[in-house]
Structure formats: C-alpha cells, structure tokens
Scaffold this motif. Structure first.
Motif, PDB file in Angstrom:
ATOM      1  N   THR A  55       0.930  -1.046  -0.092  1.00 23.27           N
ATOM      2  CA  THR A  55      -0.079  -0.147   0.135  1.00 23.27           C
ATOM      3  C   THR A  55       0.848   1.332  -0.159  1.00 23.27           C
ATOM      4  OG1 THR A  55       0.040   0.235   2.227  1.00 23.27           O
ATOM      5  CG2 THR A  55      -1.678  -1.234   1.371  1.00 23.27           C
ATOM      6  N   GLY A  56       2.200   1.167   0.325  1.00 24.92           N
ATOM      7  CA  GLY A  56       2.898   2.224   0.392  1.00 24.92           C
ATOM      8  C   GLY A  56       2.915   2.703   1.909  1.00 24.92           C
ATOM      9  N   ILE A  57       1.974   2.079   2.462  1.00 23.13           N
ATOM     10  CA  ILE A  57       1.950   2.604   4.161  1.00 23.13           C
ATOM     11  C   ILE A  57       2.422   1.555   4.974  1.00 23.13           C
ATOM     12  CG2 ILE A  57       0.516   3.512   5.747  1.00 23.13           C
ATOM     13  CD1 ILE A  57      -1.602   4.054   3.472  1.00 23.13           C
ATOM     14  N   ALA A  58       3.689   1.817   5.426  1.00 21.92           N
ATOM     15  CA  ALA A  58       4.439   0.788   6.218  1.00 21.92           C
ATOM     16  C   ALA A  58       3.686   0.008   7.144  1.00 21.92           C
ATOM     17  CB  ALA A  58       5.646   1.303   6.754  1.00 21.92           C
ATOM     18  N   THR A  59       3.144   0.605   8.253  1.00 19.36           N
ATOM     19  CA  THR A  59       2.379  -0.108   9.297  1.00 19.36           C
ATOM     20  C   THR A  59       1.044  -0.805   8.660  1.00 19.36           C
ATOM     21  OG1 THR A  59       1.044   2.064   9.607  1.00 19.36           O
ATOM     22  CG2 THR A  59       3.191   1.645  11.100  1.00 19.36           C
ATOM     23  N   LEU A  60       0.367  -0.280   7.641  1.00 23.18           N
ATOM     24  CA  LEU A  60      -0.611  -1.133   7.159  1.00 23.18           C
ATOM     25  C   LEU A  60      -0.140  -2.506   6.511  1.00 23.18           C
ATOM     26  CD1 LEU A  60      -3.876  -1.392   6.379  1.00 23.18           C
ATOM     27  CD2 LEU A  60      -3.276   0.021   4.677  1.00 23.18           C
ATOM     28  N   ASP A  61       1.055  -2.026   5.629  1.00 18.02           N
ATOM     29  CA  ASP A  61       1.444  -3.322   5.079  1.00 18.02           C
ATOM     30  C   ASP A  61       1.943  -4.247   5.989  1.00 18.02           C
ATOM     31  OD1 ASP A  61       0.948  -1.919   2.447  1.00 18.02           O
ATOM     32  OD2 ASP A  61       3.113  -1.410   2.462  1.00 18.02           O
ATOM     33  N   ALA A  62       2.510  -4.020   7.043  1.00 17.70           N
ATOM     34  CA  ALA A  62       2.891  -5.053   8.071  1.00 17.70           C
ATOM     35  C   ALA A  62       1.672  -5.776   8.693  1.00 17.70           C
ATOM     36  CB  ALA A  62       3.451  -4.113   9.432  1.00 17.70           C
ATOM     37  N   HIS A  63       0.462  -5.055   8.813  1.00 20.66           N
ATOM     38  CA  HIS A  63      -0.816  -5.832   9.374  1.00 20.66           C
ATOM     39  C   HIS A  63      -1.133  -6.654   8.177  1.00 20.66           C
ATOM     40  CE1 HIS A  63      -1.128  -3.876  13.380  1.00 20.66           C
ATOM     41  NE2 HIS A  63      -0.706  -2.633  12.792  1.00 20.66           N
ATOM     42  N   LEU A  64      -1.210  -6.359   7.086  1.00 19.79           N
ATOM     43  CA  LEU A  64      -1.448  -7.177   5.831  1.00 19.79           C
ATOM     44  C   LEU A  64      -0.681  -8.164   5.289  1.00 19.79           C
ATOM     45  CD1 LEU A  64      -3.248  -4.165   3.933  1.00 19.79           C
ATOM     46  CD2 LEU A  64      -4.262  -6.034   5.180  1.00 19.79           C
ATOM     47  N   GLY A  65       0.484  -8.312   5.898  1.00 21.03           N
ATOM     48  CA  GLY A  65       1.499  -9.288   5.591  1.00 21.03           C
ATOM     49  C   GLY A  65       2.171  -9.004   4.276  1.00 21.03           C
ATOM     50  N   GLY A  66       2.332  -7.711   3.873  1.00 22.76           N
ATOM     51  CA  GLY A  66       3.175  -7.118   2.889  1.00 22.76           C
ATOM     52  C   GLY A  66       2.378  -6.448   2.128  1.00 22.76           C
ATOM     53  N   GLY A  67       1.009  -6.279   2.227  1.00 21.82           N
ATOM     54  CA  GLY A  67       0.055  -5.497   1.351  1.00 21.82           C
ATOM     55  C   GLY A  67      -1.201  -6.153   1.034  1.00 21.82           C
ATOM     56  N   LEU A  68      -1.950  -5.745  -0.129  1.00 22.53           N
ATOM     57  CA  LEU A  68      -3.023  -6.371  -0.413  1.00 22.53           C
ATOM     58  C   LEU A  68      -2.712  -7.723  -1.293  1.00 22.53           C
ATOM     59  CD1 LEU A  68      -5.237  -3.139  -1.352  1.00 22.53           C
ATOM     60  CD2 LEU A  68      -5.212  -4.499   0.624  1.00 22.53           C
TER      61      LEU A  68
END
Length: 183
Positions: A55-68
């Motif tokens: 997503t380009g948003i590090a904390t969100l990517d961490a929660h999503l396992g790397g992204g969508l």
C-alpha cells in the motif's frame, strides 16, 4: 474465441462428421480450441512474487502481511475523511511503480469525484524514489497507464462498469479501484 468454445462442445466424432475431416484432424482442432480458451498456466514463483501489492503505508503493509493480496477483492470501509481515497491513490502509485517494467496499468473508477491526478503523481514519484528509479520522467510516463472513469449517477455508474469490462482486456491492469462503491 466463440468458435473455439463451440468446437469444445462437440465430440471428436461429431467434428469428423460436421467438418468432413479425419479423426486426427478433429482431435487437433479440439486441442487447439482448448488451448485458445483455457486459462494460461502460471508458476508458483510468479504467484509468490505477485502475492501482495504494497500500500506504500508501512504500518498497514505490516498488518496485511506485505500488502493487499493479488487476485482478490478488498473493500476499504471508513467514515468521511477517513483516508479511503488517499489509500486508493497510494495503491495506484504502488501498483504503477511496482509494475513499471511491465505493460500493466491501473483503472480508477472515480464515483465520488475525489480523484486527484497531482496527488497521484506526487505519490508515484515517492514510490519510484523508494525503488531507486528516476522519479520525474518515470512518473510522467506511468501516468499514461492510469485510466480514470467517472460517473455522477447510477446510469453513469453502470456505463463505467460496462466500459471496465471492455477496457481491462484491451489495457491489462495490475489494479482496478472503485472509489467509492457506496456512492
């Protein structure tokens, strides 16, 4: 393509009779038809490589396992001004930057009329910079791979969906965004 599907609906013997060909020719026709309409195989390596779109948003990517996850439908839900459009723009920038060496683009259905091309361009420059690419010329070129469809009412929305069905096969997309389906 339609003829290939029609051929597959027949047995080899029916093709022998209908096309006045030898049995081996009928089998070859069926093999060719199957190859024309069958999904293209992929490798496990390519699936793993395309497993997530950051997503380009590090904390969100961490929660999503790397992204969508690729090949899925993801719905972003939140109140007004929660950042849903910002995330859509960030995803578009990441998809373009990640796929800069491919021919894949982004289709953005802007139903809320919040699409901001200048903001996408800035996000794209940042995404390219994080990947070590020349941000300005690459961003300018990649912006041509973004197809924006807009609608103001339900009739326009249905036209956008019809256009989407025609657009994706002619201009392959890494990402299709609908901002916002709740409109």
């Amino acid at each position: 393509m339609q003829l290939a599907r029609e051929d597959l609906m027949q047995s080899a013997l029916a093709l022998v009779e209908a096309q006045d060909v030898f049995y081996e020719q009928a089998l070859e026709t069926l093999r060719g038809a199957a190859a024309a309409v069958a999904p293209r195989p992929t490798t496990a390596s390519s699936l793993l490589a395309a497993a997530a779109l950051p997503t380009g948003i590090a904390t969100l990517d961490a929660h999503l396992g790397g992204g969508l996850a690729s090949g899925t439908i993801t719905e972003l839900v939140g109140g007004t001004c929660a950042g849903k459009t910002q995330i859509c723009l960030a995803l578009a920038a990441e998809a373009l930057a990640e796929g800069r060496n491919s021919n894949l683009g982004v289709v953005y259905l802007d139903l809320d009329h919040h699409f901001d091309a200048a903001r996408l361009h800035r996000l794209l420059q940042g995404a390219l910079g994080r990947r070590g690419a020349a941000a300005q010329p690459a961003a300018d070129e990649l912006m041509h791979r973004v197809d924006v469809l807009q609608a103001r009412d339900w009739e326009g929305y249905t036209k956008c969906i019809s256009r989407l069905e025609a657009l994706v096969p002619e201009r392959p997309a890494r990402l299709v965004l609908i901002d916002s389906i709740a409109t």
